[in-house]
Each structure stands twice: as C-alpha cells, then as structure tokens.
Design a protein around this motif. Structure first.
Motif, PDB file in Angstrom:
ATOM      1  N   ASN A  57     -25.345  19.905  16.614  1.00  0.00           N
ATOM      2  CA  ASN A  57     -25.229  19.270  17.926  1.00  0.00           C
ATOM      3  C   ASN A  57     -23.760  18.951  18.163  1.00  0.00           C
ATOM      4  O   ASN A  57     -22.975  19.845  18.384  1.00  0.00           O
ATOM      5  CB  ASN A  57     -26.107  18.011  18.008  1.00  0.00           C
ATOM      6  CG  ASN A  57     -27.566  18.338  18.267  1.00  0.00           C
ATOM      7  OD1 ASN A  57     -27.904  19.430  18.691  1.00  0.00           O
ATOM      8  ND2 ASN A  57     -28.430  17.392  18.020  1.00  0.00           N
ATOM      9  N   GLU A  58     -23.413  17.655  18.085  1.00  0.00           N
ATOM     10  CA  GLU A  58     -21.989  17.308  18.218  1.00  0.00           C
ATOM     11  C   GLU A  58     -21.198  17.714  16.989  1.00  0.00           C
ATOM     12  O   GLU A  58     -19.973  17.882  17.046  1.00  0.00           O
ATOM     13  CB  GLU A  58     -21.804  15.809  18.498  1.00  0.00           C
ATOM     14  CG  GLU A  58     -22.179  14.882  17.356  1.00  0.00           C
ATOM     15  CD  GLU A  58     -23.638  14.464  17.379  1.00  0.00           C
ATOM     16  OE1 GLU A  58     -23.976  13.480  16.695  1.00  0.00           O
ATOM     17  OE2 GLU A  58     -24.437  15.106  18.090  1.00  0.00           O
ATOM     18  N   PHE A 111     -25.748  16.859  28.242  1.00  0.00           N
ATOM     19  CA  PHE A 111     -25.751  17.579  26.969  1.00  0.00           C
ATOM     20  C   PHE A 111     -26.514  18.893  27.103  1.00  0.00           C
ATOM     21  O   PHE A 111     -26.117  19.929  26.558  1.00  0.00           O
ATOM     22  CB  PHE A 111     -26.372  16.692  25.884  1.00  0.00           C
ATOM     23  CG  PHE A 111     -26.728  17.408  24.612  1.00  0.00           C
ATOM     24  CD1 PHE A 111     -25.768  18.079  23.871  1.00  0.00           C
ATOM     25  CD2 PHE A 111     -28.038  17.413  24.145  1.00  0.00           C
ATOM     26  CE1 PHE A 111     -26.102  18.746  22.696  1.00  0.00           C
ATOM     27  CE2 PHE A 111     -28.377  18.065  22.983  1.00  0.00           C
ATOM     28  CZ  PHE A 111     -27.407  18.740  22.250  1.00  0.00           C
ATOM     29  N   GLN A 117     -26.722  24.404  28.042  1.00  0.00           N
ATOM     30  CA  GLN A 117     -27.577  25.197  27.157  1.00  0.00           C
ATOM     31  C   GLN A 117     -28.655  25.891  28.002  1.00  0.00           C
ATOM     32  O   GLN A 117     -29.577  25.262  28.502  1.00  0.00           O
ATOM     33  CB  GLN A 117     -28.226  24.300  26.090  1.00  0.00           C
ATOM     34  CG  GLN A 117     -27.205  23.575  25.219  1.00  0.00           C
ATOM     35  CD  GLN A 117     -27.865  22.702  24.175  1.00  0.00           C
ATOM     36  OE1 GLN A 117     -28.770  23.146  23.453  1.00  0.00           O
ATOM     37  NE2 GLN A 117     -27.417  21.462  24.069  1.00  0.00           N
ATOM     38  N   ARG A 158     -28.546  20.378  11.278  1.00  0.00           N
ATOM     39  CA  ARG A 158     -28.569  20.684  12.708  1.00  0.00           C
ATOM     40  C   ARG A 158     -27.149  20.982  13.190  1.00  0.00           C
ATOM     41  O   ARG A 158     -26.168  20.740  12.486  1.00  0.00           O
ATOM     42  CB  ARG A 158     -29.145  19.517  13.518  1.00  0.00           C
ATOM     43  CG  ARG A 158     -28.271  18.267  13.493  1.00  0.00           C
ATOM     44  CD  ARG A 158     -28.869  17.145  14.315  1.00  0.00           C
ATOM     45  NE  ARG A 158     -27.980  16.000  14.363  1.00  0.00           N
ATOM     46  CZ  ARG A 158     -28.247  14.859  14.997  1.00  0.00           C
ATOM     47  NH1 ARG A 158     -29.389  14.726  15.627  1.00  0.00           N
ATOM     48  NH2 ARG A 158     -27.383  13.861  14.991  1.00  0.00           N
TER      49      ARG A 158
END
Length: 325
Positions: A27-28, A289, A293, A25
């Motif tokens: 993400n961070e 977060f 997006q 993935r």
C-alpha cells in the motif's frame, strides 16, 4: 522496478542469517515479515515505495522516515504497550538506502510484535471503547511532551493537505467515475471544512504529532491491551483527527464512551463539528487512495452516492452527523 532485486540488496545490509520471507502487502509501503529460521526472531521490513504515485509524499523521504523511527524509539521508552522498535542495519543506520535501476529506495526494519489484529467486533463494549479513547489520549499526552530536533520532518495535515485530497478526487471526475454534480457537492463540503479550519487555533494543546492513520489494521490486541502500529503516515495535525478516526471504528451509541476515555486523560472540551470534519476527511481519504487504482473504480461508482447523501448533504445543511456516520 525489480522489487525482488531491491529486497535482496536490502537484506545484505542487515545481519539476518537465512530468514523466512512473507510478503504482507503493498500500500503506502511494501511490507515483508521476516522470521529467522530456528528462532522466534521476527521483523517487519518496509520498502518505502507506495503502490501508486498518488500516495507519494514527504513521508517517503529519508529524512521523514528517520524522524518517524526516532519518534518510535522515544515512544517505546514511555509506552506501557508494545511498540514496533526500529532495528539498525550493519552500519548502525536506522534507514537503509539502496539504488536499483538508478532509483533510490529507502527501507527500514522494525521488530515484530506478535498480535491479533483488531476488527469491528472488538469494539462492541463500552469498556473497550473507553479504554481505546484513553490509549489515544496517552499517545497524544506523550506527543505534547516530545521534544524533536530541527531536522525532524513529517507530513502536515492542514488546509494544504485537504486541497491536495480534492485535487486527487478531481481526477475521478475527469475520468468519469465521479459525476460533475457529485464532485461539486464534495467540493462545497471541502470549502466548508477549510473555512472552519482557518478558524481553528494551532496551539500546543490542539496541534501536534499524531498517528494520522488509525484504523482496524493498525490496531493490535496484545497481552497488555490495544496498541498502535504503522506510523508510516504519522505527522503534524490536529489531535482531534486521531479521535475522529477512532470514532469511525465504533458504533454511534458508544462514541461518548470513546470521548469520555479521551477527556479523562486530556481534559478539554471536544468540538463535535471538528470531529465530524475529520471523519469526513478520513472517509474521503480512502476514496483518494482508490481513485488511482483502476480495479477499484467500480466500487467508487457504487458507493459515491452514499457519501453524498449520508454525509456531504447533511454536513452542508448543518446537521449533526457524529453519531450517524
């Protein structure tokens, strides 16, 4: 940035022969699963580059990544549960830095733990939840004794952090996915939490190194029990922040079992108001977060009213929400 080129540059720094690569993935971090062909040697490769600038922070610096890895090494020598141990590169460095398109990218490799990722259904029994609370307490008990050097750098989860979160949410108001009225209520909730936080003492027993990102995807069920993975956001904060995140994963009627498991190891009075504050911050952290997006804006618009009605307003009215969130 050409992440494929970056990935290839990183692999050259390690002694992998011909690994099978699987993207997990982004993400961070950007994470890959690496498995050496013809063996069970499996690793987790992390490129410390968040998916959005919104997630960039001190945790992405070389010094902070090294600090996280040093903590994991120390924790693994004390924990009865499996820990993702760091793997050094061919220069015996725990952090590998490559330059791609004139940009530095810091990377690290951890040993893979074969696990079953936990889910909501795994926390349906009082015994499991009680053990979960005990495991959080054991992590904190180690942190209480952990001695780090002067160069140890990790994020801090205090008032500056909450103010940064509110700033990120303000962008949602600016682009119209959060109304001015909704943002005003959220802002008032933050103000109440900050006022209370100023009164909380930062003592050795209340403030220290925490996981800071306890959720289903960061808990694994191993042959030895529930273990923590992904310390990428770990840092210094109130210990109750981890407990609050754990509470969000359990049913309201089982949360006393979580607290019991925790206080059986770390004997202290649990402040429910403090837990509620961190539960709110954990939930809002998810919104911050998503706000950068674009494909998640519809979800925010559909769910923000629930956050206001079921959490912010009761919280501002002085109602206890610990068992209802």
């Amino acid at each position: 940035m050409d992440y494929t080129k970056c990935f290839k540059e990183v692999l050259l720094q390690y002694s992998f022969t011909d690994p099978i690569v699987e993207l997990i993935r982004h993400n961070e971090n950007i994470t890959y699963k690496l498995t050496e062909k013809g063996s069970e040697d499996t690793y987790l490769l992390r490129m410390h580059k968040p998916i959005t600038k919104n997630m960039q922070g001190v945790q992405n610096t070389r010094e902070a990544i090294l600090s996280e890895l040093e903590y994991l090494i120390a924790w693994s020598s004390h924990s009865e549960l499996p820990v993702q141990n760091p793997v050094p590169n061919q220069n015996d460095e725990l952090v590998t830095t490559v330059i791609v398109e004139d940009e530095e990218v810091h990377c690290s490799v951890l040993k893979w733990i074969f696990w079953e990722t936990m889910s909501k259904q795994d926390f349906n029994s009082e015994e499991t939840v009680n053990t979960f609370g005990t495991n959080i307490a054991n992590l904190h008990r180690f942190s209480l004794s952990y001695q780090h050097g002067s160069c140890f750098i990790r994020p801090e989860y205090g008032i500056e952090w909450t103010n940064t979160m509110l700033t990120k949410l303000r962008f949602g108001e600016e682009i119209g996915i959060i109304t001015s009225r909704e943002f005003h209520i959220i802002k008032n909730t933050f103000s109440l939490i900050n006022a209370r936080m100023k009164e909380w003492n930062k003592t050795k027993d209340t403030w220290g190194f925490i996981h800071a990102d306890i959720n289903y995807s960061n808990l694994i069920l191993t042959s030895k029990g529930i273990s923590f993975i992904d310390f990428g956001l770990s840092g210094f904060g109130y210990y109750m922040m981890d407990v609050a995140m754990g509470a969000l994963m359990t049913k309201g009627e089982l949360r006393d079992a979580l607290l019991s498991g925790y206080t059986n190891i770390i004997s202290k009075r649990v402040d429910i108001e403090q837990l509620e504050a961190f539960m709110f911050l954990a939930i809002v952290g998810y919104y911050t977060f998503l706000v950068s997006q674009k494909n998640k804006h519809k979800w925010i618009r559909e769910n923000i009213s629930g956050l206001i009605e079921h959490l912010c307003k009761p919280f501002l009215n002085g109602q206890t929400v610990f068992y209802n969130i």
